[in-house]
Design a protein around this motif. Sequence first.
Motif, PDB file in Angstrom:
ATOM      1  N   THR A 153       3.382  39.231 -24.028  1.00 54.33           N
ATOM      2  CA  THR A 153       2.402  38.771 -25.014  1.00 54.33           C
ATOM      3  C   THR A 153       1.021  39.174 -24.518  1.00 54.33           C
ATOM      4  OG1 THR A 153       3.768  36.881 -25.632  1.00 54.33           O
ATOM      5  CG2 THR A 153       1.429  36.762 -26.173  1.00 54.33           C
ATOM      6  N   VAL A 154       0.269  39.878 -25.358  1.00 55.44           N
ATOM      7  CA  VAL A 154      -1.055  40.374 -24.989  1.00 55.44           C
ATOM      8  C   VAL A 154      -2.081  39.811 -25.955  1.00 55.44           C
ATOM      9  CG1 VAL A 154      -2.463  42.416 -24.531  1.00 55.44           C
ATOM     10  CG2 VAL A 154       0.030  42.544 -24.301  1.00 55.44           C
ATOM     11  N   GLY A 155      -3.198  39.341 -25.420  1.00 53.98           N
ATOM     12  CA  GLY A 155      -4.250  38.869 -26.324  1.00 53.98           C
ATOM     13  C   GLY A 155      -5.278  38.026 -25.612  1.00 53.98           C
ATOM     14  N   ASN A 156      -6.183  37.472 -26.390  1.00 54.72           N
ATOM     15  CA  ASN A 156      -7.207  36.575 -25.861  1.00 54.72           C
ATOM     16  C   ASN A 156      -6.614  35.180 -25.742  1.00 54.72           C
ATOM     17  OD1 ASN A 156      -9.414  38.445 -25.715  1.00 54.72           O
ATOM     18  ND2 ASN A 156      -9.455  38.417 -27.938  1.00 54.72           N
ATOM     19  N   ILE A 157      -6.503  34.715 -24.524  1.00 49.77           N
ATOM     20  CA  ILE A 157      -5.851  33.438 -24.250  1.00 49.77           C
ATOM     21  C   ILE A 157      -6.803  32.538 -23.478  1.00 49.77           C
ATOM     22  CG2 ILE A 157      -3.910  32.327 -23.060  1.00 49.77           C
ATOM     23  CD1 ILE A 157      -2.339  34.940 -23.530  1.00 49.77           C
ATOM     24  N   TYR A 199      -8.773  38.199 -21.986  1.00 48.23           N
ATOM     25  CA  TYR A 199      -7.813  39.155 -22.532  1.00 48.23           C
ATOM     26  C   TYR A 199      -6.786  39.398 -21.436  1.00 48.23           C
ATOM     27  CZ  TYR A 199      -5.875  43.352 -24.683  1.00 48.23           C
ATOM     28  OH  TYR A 199      -5.021  44.278 -25.247  1.00 48.23           O
ATOM     29  N   ALA A 249      -1.756  48.501 -22.644  1.00 46.17           N
ATOM     30  CA  ALA A 249      -2.401  47.628 -23.627  1.00 46.17           C
ATOM     31  C   ALA A 249      -3.909  47.802 -23.473  1.00 46.17           C
ATOM     32  CB  ALA A 249      -2.007  46.169 -23.412  1.00 46.17           C
ATOM     33  N   PRO A 250      -4.640  47.849 -24.559  1.00 49.56           N
ATOM     34  CA  PRO A 250      -4.205  47.645 -25.948  1.00 49.56           C
ATOM     35  C   PRO A 250      -3.488  48.843 -26.572  1.00 49.56           C
ATOM     36  CG  PRO A 250      -6.548  48.130 -25.887  1.00 49.56           C
ATOM     37  CD  PRO A 250      -6.102  48.031 -24.465  1.00 49.56           C
ATOM     38  N   VAL A 252      -2.208  39.258 -20.212  1.00 52.43           N
ATOM     39  CA  VAL A 252      -0.795  39.373 -20.579  1.00 52.43           C
ATOM     40  C   VAL A 252      -0.042  38.199 -19.958  1.00 52.43           C
ATOM     41  CG1 VAL A 252      -0.830  41.876 -20.822  1.00 52.43           C
ATOM     42  CG2 VAL A 252      -0.298  40.886 -18.600  1.00 52.43           C
TER      43      VAL A 252
END
Length: 253
Positions: free
Chosen positions: A106-110, A118, A57-58, A120
């Motif tokens: 789930t990958v993203g800005n959390i 950023y 990822a990404p 997982v």
Amino acid sequence: VLFSDIRSFTTISEGFMPDELVVALNRYFSLMVDVIMSRGGIVDKYIGDAIMAFFGAPVHHEDDALQAILAGLEMQEALKAFNAEQAASGKPEFRIGLGINYGVVTVGNIGSEKKMDYTVIGDMVNLASRLEGLTKMYKQEIIFSTSVYRKVKTKLHCRLVDKVVVKGKTHGEKIFTAKRSLSDNETKAWKLHHEGLRLYYQRRFNEAVGYFQEVKRLLPEDHLADLFLERCRAYSTADLPTDWQGMEVMTEK
């Protein structure tokens, strides 16, 4: 996802002054991060003395699982050079364990408006962390899941470690370790180990003992041989449930 952790770090830290500990940790982290990044990984975070990293990822690659395993093996190799410096300066050596899992996350800005990362998240990440914890019990430098094994089995020498149900899970998982190359004795011993496990999972414990004893003869310090010899002798006289499949249920992380 890859998790690494320094063994007995609290005890090790007692051998340092605070500023010396920071210098040693920074040098250690620099070496480990260089290896991870050279294999296409991203360091997600430091958790005290632990490292969490992810691959794929990404941008996803077909060999992400292999790159994670190679990173883990190379981290252990880099640690040898680090420990040589530690020994030369009279400081404690570091020992690390690595857990690696492969799957959908789930990958993203959390986070919140004030603090975003950023990262997982997901059950697959939790299992990777649990696998790292198992390296202590099984005395292996690296442990990975079946999903990783399927991706790397033709590229590396893999050894089945056990079947386990990790803490917090209800389903079992085969766990493995790996090496890039094996000595002649290791090649023979790993083959015998797998034959012994085949008999062990068939409840043919008395027959399996002979195989694990031969592993022990070839590799006197082999912890897995000791572990399964002990189990075979205990289970050969135990009243096992009819649905026993060899799964060891973990009660600790």
